[in-house]
Write a protein that holds these residues in place. Sequence first.
Motif, PDB file in Angstrom:
ATOM      1  N   VAL A  38      46.591  23.245 -66.668  1.00  0.00           N
ATOM      2  CA  VAL A  38      46.089  22.594 -65.458  1.00  0.00           C
ATOM      3  C   VAL A  38      45.762  23.672 -64.431  1.00  0.00           C
ATOM      4  N   ASP A  39      44.590  23.553 -63.806  1.00  0.00           N
ATOM      5  CA  ASP A  39      44.228  24.452 -62.714  1.00  0.00           C
ATOM      6  C   ASP A  39      44.887  23.909 -61.450  1.00  0.00           C
ATOM      7  N   ALA A  40      45.971  24.548 -61.030  1.00  0.00           N
ATOM      8  CA  ALA A  40      46.775  24.050 -59.914  1.00  0.00           C
ATOM      9  C   ALA A  40      45.972  23.941 -58.620  1.00  0.00           C
ATOM     10  N   GLU A  41      45.153  24.920 -58.327  1.00  0.00           N
ATOM     11  CA  GLU A  41      44.361  24.885 -57.095  1.00  0.00           C
ATOM     12  C   GLU A  41      43.378  23.715 -57.101  1.00  0.00           C
ATOM     13  N   GLU A  42      42.742  23.483 -58.238  1.00  0.00           N
ATOM     14  CA  GLU A  42      41.808  22.349 -58.343  1.00  0.00           C
ATOM     15  C   GLU A  42      42.562  21.028 -58.220  1.00  0.00           C
ATOM     16  N   LEU A  43      43.738  20.941 -58.826  1.00  0.00           N
ATOM     17  CA  LEU A  43      44.550  19.730 -58.729  1.00  0.00           C
ATOM     18  C   LEU A  43      44.911  19.427 -57.280  1.00  0.00           C
ATOM     19  N   ILE A  44      45.345  20.438 -56.544  1.00  0.00           N
ATOM     20  CA  ILE A  44      45.707  20.258 -55.139  1.00  0.00           C
ATOM     21  C   ILE A  44      44.496  19.819 -54.328  1.00  0.00           C
ATOM     22  N   THR A  45      43.349  20.447 -54.551  1.00  0.00           N
ATOM     23  CA  THR A  45      42.118  20.081 -53.857  1.00  0.00           C
ATOM     24  C   THR A  45      41.766  18.618 -54.128  1.00  0.00           C
ATOM     25  N   ASN A  46      41.880  18.207 -55.383  1.00  0.00           N
ATOM     26  CA  ASN A  46      41.552  16.829 -55.749  1.00  0.00           C
ATOM     27  C   ASN A  46      42.534  15.826 -55.133  1.00  0.00           C
ATOM     28  N   ILE A  47      43.792  16.182 -55.088  1.00  0.00           N
ATOM     29  CA  ILE A  47      44.789  15.287 -54.490  1.00  0.00           C
ATOM     30  C   ILE A  47      44.455  15.046 -53.025  1.00  0.00           C
TER      31      ILE A  47
END
Length: 84
Positions: free
Chosen positions: A55-64
């Motif tokens: 999982v790309d953590a930065e992308e996940l945070i941005t999406n959240i």
Amino acid sequence: MRGTIRARVRRGMLELLDNIDLPEGPEVTVTILAAPVPEDCEAFRRATGGWQGTVDAEELITNIYADRLLATRPVPRLSDALSH
């Protein structure tokens, strides 16, 4: 007083394991949380890093955060039965 204290259940009653600084008489609210058992803690430690690289953590945070914006939510549509 606000805080966390430890207690043990004995004969259906809570036996406090920590001293508390409260006067006699007032009613308090008690929230009960089960203490983690060593097996649960060990299972958690073994799972640490299990998602690493998947999982790309930065992308996940941005999406959240993007999903939390009201502007990105569609306007709810009421059915005809409710609008009349």
